[in-house]
Design an enzyme around this catalytic site. Sequence first.
Site, PDB file in Angstrom:
ATOM      1  N   ARG A  51       0.808  -1.206   0.000  1.00  0.00           N
ATOM      2  CA  ARG A  51       0.000   0.000   0.000  1.00  0.00           C
ATOM      3  C   ARG A  51       0.851   1.271   0.000  1.00  0.00           C
ATOM      4  O   ARG A  51       0.594   2.220  -0.752  1.00  0.00           O
ATOM      5  CB  ARG A  51      -0.926  -0.001   1.222  1.00  0.00           C
ATOM      6  N   LYS A  85       4.595  24.522  -2.118  1.00  0.00           N
ATOM      7  CA  LYS A  85       3.305  23.993  -1.657  1.00  0.00           C
ATOM      8  C   LYS A  85       3.275  22.493  -1.901  1.00  0.00           C
ATOM      9  O   LYS A  85       2.520  21.970  -2.724  1.00  0.00           O
ATOM     10  CB  LYS A  85       2.166  24.702  -2.383  1.00  0.00           C
ATOM     11  N   LYS A 117       8.167  38.203  -0.378  1.00  0.00           N
ATOM     12  CA  LYS A 117       6.739  38.209  -0.667  1.00  0.00           C
ATOM     13  C   LYS A 117       6.084  39.422   0.009  1.00  0.00           C
ATOM     14  O   LYS A 117       6.746  40.229   0.656  1.00  0.00           O
ATOM     15  CB  LYS A 117       6.112  36.883  -0.221  1.00  0.00           C
ATOM     16  N   GLU A 147       8.527  39.521  -5.154  1.00  0.00           N
ATOM     17  CA  GLU A 147       7.136  39.494  -5.603  1.00  0.00           C
ATOM     18  C   GLU A 147       6.572  40.904  -5.610  1.00  0.00           C
ATOM     19  O   GLU A 147       6.741  41.659  -4.656  1.00  0.00           O
ATOM     20  CB  GLU A 147       6.319  38.607  -4.675  1.00  0.00           C
ATOM     21  N   ASP A 168       2.611  38.785  -9.254  1.00  0.00           N
ATOM     22  CA  ASP A 168       1.579  38.011  -8.566  1.00  0.00           C
ATOM     23  C   ASP A 168       0.177  38.477  -8.951  1.00  0.00           C
ATOM     24  O   ASP A 168      -0.163  39.652  -8.804  1.00  0.00           O
ATOM     25  CB  ASP A 168       1.764  38.138  -7.050  1.00  0.00           C
TER      26      ASP A 168
END
Length: 234
Positions: A51, A85, A117, A147, A168
């Site tokens: 599995r 992510k 960011k 960004e 962005d």
Amino acid sequence: LVLEELDALIPDAGAAQVTLSLSVPEGSTVEPGTVIARYEGPTAAILQAERVSLNLLQRLSGTATTAVRYQAAAGNACKVLDTRKTTPGLRQLEKYAIRTTGGHNHRMGLWDAILIKENHARAAGGVRQAALTALDRRSPETPVIVEVTSLPELESLCDLPLTRVLLDNFIPADIERAVTMRNACRSGFALEASGGITLETIGAYAKAGAEYISVGALTHSVKALDLSLLLEDA
């Protein structure tokens, strides 16, 4: 790397060893019904690892397939990047899966590139001030990516020796304006588009002139491939 991870999941069964080999090269396109890997060894040991090993192969194959589709939709003039992510504990494997298809990785973590960011810029007193601080304090050769959320923010960076500027949530028309602005000020940084870009829209962003497009969906929203393990007589 994937082979080593899977091999480590398989327990020894007494003196007998379980061996794992890939039947097709990693990164290959396969048709339904293709045998992609073989285990050889005691049945009990193979079934104990079934599995978890299938889960890994299905997830990583889906990641690689998604990367191929996005890059094909973007075309050869633009590099599609993954993001951080990723699935907790699987970042190295997911990024490796993307590389096996000829795909491209963004930074691996916080240590191999500086990415400024929105929150960093706000804390530093603005995008330009954050960029200047990063450039002043970085280690030699460390990439600096900033960004921006508007064309005026981009304009404020035009004279700085940045690696890339990340646009962005820009629409394709504003990507074109950003390319014109960057070219006019003769800055050497590349432009990267990000934010809600899908398989259906990525072509328009690439056509608008973005040299890079980062897509979180390459890792956080993949559909696992349907794989199964079937026993055969020795």
